[in-house]
Design an enzyme around this catalytic site. Sequence first.
Site, PDB file in Angstrom:
ATOM      1  N   PRO A  37     -21.441 -27.285 -45.605  1.00 42.78           N
ATOM      2  CA  PRO A  37     -20.888 -28.752 -45.765  1.00 42.78           C
ATOM      3  C   PRO A  37     -20.233 -28.792 -47.322  1.00 42.78           C
ATOM      4  O   PRO A  37     -21.037 -28.246 -48.122  1.00 42.78           O
ATOM      5  CB  PRO A  37     -21.912 -29.653 -45.818  1.00 42.78           C
ATOM      6  CG  PRO A  37     -23.312 -28.955 -45.910  1.00 42.78           C
ATOM      7  CD  PRO A  37     -22.921 -27.547 -45.335  1.00 42.78           C
ATOM      8  N   THR A  59     -17.981 -31.134 -49.920  1.00 41.14           N
ATOM      9  CA  THR A  59     -17.118 -32.538 -50.449  1.00 41.14           C
ATOM     10  C   THR A  59     -15.956 -32.065 -50.757  1.00 41.14           C
ATOM     11  O   THR A  59     -15.592 -31.136 -51.529  1.00 41.14           O
ATOM     12  CB  THR A  59     -18.077 -33.068 -51.468  1.00 41.14           C
ATOM     13  OG1 THR A  59     -19.295 -33.409 -51.156  1.00 41.14           O
ATOM     14  CG2 THR A  59     -16.970 -34.129 -51.980  1.00 41.14           C
ATOM     15  N   GLN A 103     -22.836 -34.033 -41.550  1.00 44.76           N
ATOM     16  CA  GLN A 103     -23.978 -33.963 -42.628  1.00 44.76           C
ATOM     17  C   GLN A 103     -24.049 -35.427 -43.030  1.00 44.76           C
ATOM     18  O   GLN A 103     -23.194 -35.941 -43.573  1.00 44.76           O
ATOM     19  CB  GLN A 103     -23.788 -32.996 -43.832  1.00 44.76           C
ATOM     20  CG  GLN A 103     -25.009 -32.967 -44.637  1.00 44.76           C
ATOM     21  CD  GLN A 103     -24.904 -32.366 -46.079  1.00 44.76           C
ATOM     22  OE1 GLN A 103     -23.845 -32.834 -46.705  1.00 44.76           O
ATOM     23  NE2 GLN A 103     -25.667 -31.158 -46.182  1.00 44.76           N
ATOM     24  N   HIS A 150     -29.002 -34.372 -45.256  1.00 43.04           N
ATOM     25  CA  HIS A 150     -28.805 -33.898 -46.475  1.00 43.04           C
ATOM     26  C   HIS A 150     -30.069 -34.062 -47.444  1.00 43.04           C
ATOM     27  O   HIS A 150     -30.240 -34.984 -48.003  1.00 43.04           O
ATOM     28  CB  HIS A 150     -27.629 -34.439 -47.155  1.00 43.04           C
ATOM     29  CG  HIS A 150     -27.070 -33.497 -48.272  1.00 43.04           C
ATOM     30  ND1 HIS A 150     -27.924 -31.991 -48.821  1.00 43.04           N
ATOM     31  CD2 HIS A 150     -25.924 -33.294 -48.999  1.00 43.04           C
ATOM     32  CE1 HIS A 150     -27.247 -31.830 -49.791  1.00 43.04           C
ATOM     33  NE2 HIS A 150     -26.035 -32.205 -49.875  1.00 43.04           N
ATOM     34  N   TYR A 160     -29.700 -34.955 -54.257  1.00 42.02           N
ATOM     35  CA  TYR A 160     -29.632 -36.479 -53.501  1.00 42.02           C
ATOM     36  C   TYR A 160     -30.799 -37.046 -53.194  1.00 42.02           C
ATOM     37  O   TYR A 160     -31.910 -36.807 -53.296  1.00 42.02           O
ATOM     38  CB  TYR A 160     -28.263 -36.316 -52.642  1.00 42.02           C
ATOM     39  CG  TYR A 160     -27.069 -35.651 -53.149  1.00 42.02           C
ATOM     40  CD1 TYR A 160     -26.514 -36.347 -54.109  1.00 42.02           C
ATOM     41  CD2 TYR A 160     -26.507 -34.572 -52.726  1.00 42.02           C
ATOM     42  CE1 TYR A 160     -25.141 -35.910 -54.651  1.00 42.02           C
ATOM     43  CE2 TYR A 160     -25.410 -33.817 -53.262  1.00 42.02           C
ATOM     44  CZ  TYR A 160     -24.926 -34.538 -54.210  1.00 42.02           C
ATOM     45  OH  TYR A 160     -23.675 -34.095 -54.797  1.00 42.02           O
ATOM     46  N   ARG A 162     -31.079 -30.053 -44.296  1.00 41.44           N
ATOM     47  CA  ARG A 162     -30.739 -29.063 -45.356  1.00 41.44           C
ATOM     48  C   ARG A 162     -31.784 -29.329 -46.472  1.00 41.44           C
ATOM     49  O   ARG A 162     -31.683 -30.316 -47.001  1.00 41.44           O
ATOM     50  CB  ARG A 162     -29.484 -29.156 -45.833  1.00 41.44           C
ATOM     51  CG  ARG A 162     -28.935 -28.438 -46.751  1.00 41.44           C
ATOM     52  CD  ARG A 162     -27.270 -28.307 -47.129  1.00 41.44           C
ATOM     53  NE  ARG A 162     -26.882 -27.562 -48.371  1.00 41.44           N
ATOM     54  CZ  ARG A 162     -26.311 -26.476 -48.228  1.00 41.44           C
ATOM     55  NH1 ARG A 162     -25.957 -25.787 -47.148  1.00 41.44           N
ATOM     56  NH2 ARG A 162     -25.861 -25.772 -49.430  1.00 41.44           N
ATOM     57  N   GLY A 192     -23.114 -17.417 -53.646  1.00 41.55           N
ATOM     58  CA  GLY A 192     -22.599 -16.434 -54.192  1.00 41.55           C
ATOM     59  C   GLY A 192     -22.853 -14.930 -53.579  1.00 41.55           C
ATOM     60  O   GLY A 192     -22.675 -13.956 -54.300  1.00 41.55           O
ATOM     61  N   GLY A 213     -19.521 -20.962 -47.740  1.00 40.77           N
ATOM     62  CA  GLY A 213     -18.751 -22.277 -48.150  1.00 40.77           C
ATOM     63  C   GLY A 213     -17.325 -21.810 -48.514  1.00 40.77           C
ATOM     64  O   GLY A 213     -16.329 -21.992 -47.836  1.00 40.77           O
TER      65      GLY A 213
END
Length: 359
Positions: free
Chosen positions: A26, A28, A101, A177, A182, A229, A292, A313
């Site tokens: 996911p 944004t 999500q 999420h 968050y 997640r 990464g 991602g």
Amino acid sequence: MTLRIHTFTPVRLGRYVLQNRLVMSPMTRSRAKPDGTPGDLAAEYYGQRADVGLIVAEGTQPSDDGQGYLTTPGIYTAAHVAGWKKVTTAVHNKGGRIFIQLMHAGRMSHPDNTPHHRQAVAPSAIAPASQMFTATGMQEIPAPRALSTEDIHQTVADFRHAARAAIEAGADGVEIHGANGYLVQQFFAPNANTRTDQYGGSIENRTRFAVEVAKAIAEEIGADRTAIRLSPGSPLGGLDEGASGPDLYRHLVAQLNKLGLAYIHVMHNGDDRLMADLRAQWKQALILNRPGRPREEIGADVASGLADLEAYGQMVLANPDFVARLKSDAPMNQADHTTFFGGTSQGYTDYPALEVAAA
């Protein structure tokens, strides 16, 4: 290439059998309409990437209170459902699967970014000591309002309602999420949650909200369409889970495992011992994201048995034909960071596929 062979095999996830073990994380993109309806290009964007086994759509607020950033999508009104229906149809027409999500930003918000322009809500009235982008530029994030017990129950109900709306919109399931600083993770961190009621203090209490949300959604749409997640140890949003953090996740995953959820999606932040413990505790599908991760290590966690699927991602963002490029060892497009948030089709739906690049 040897590592990747495993990633192209089918895998069961909840009630579905996916075509491969690659997942679009996911991300944004801040391209929704002002009312939170997915933007006009969203169906094309997600449809382009439907060759991965599973798409997890961008963080989507379950209520007005849940919005943190400008022009992020929602999934709690009739207009939202209609907009997401176009997205899920585009993905299904390409043979893909998509979970939406559900992201409640909690204190990571600013009144200028929400439909009702009210103070953000969180476990406790503690500001994150960071800034937020708004229509008038960067602003300090103000202190949130502490949720009352009644507010918490309403927030759980908001998640339940949003999950039902997602299914009505054609989503194959929802991912809670519980990561990246968050609301759900804010309950985990002692420096963001100083409550003295049943939602604060002990590990059991700090994980209670997450478990209640998962239970409510599982009851509403089925555990085999419900996922979560997690990002153990992540300091995003100013969170510090403290010395008890690893044990909190061991307890949480044990509780979630009893629910029979479709999967957990874990961001691996370097604690190999904890990751191995979570893998041993969890009996359903496990999606692993290593920030990464270099291309040459794609498939390593599936091959070792640490994960059932791997999430990516930026490589999927920049390569609508990510799976085809992996299979053919073709070069990858590089992501344009300047177009990640907001804007038009540039850096969104205009990344070339292999045949276009060759032409």
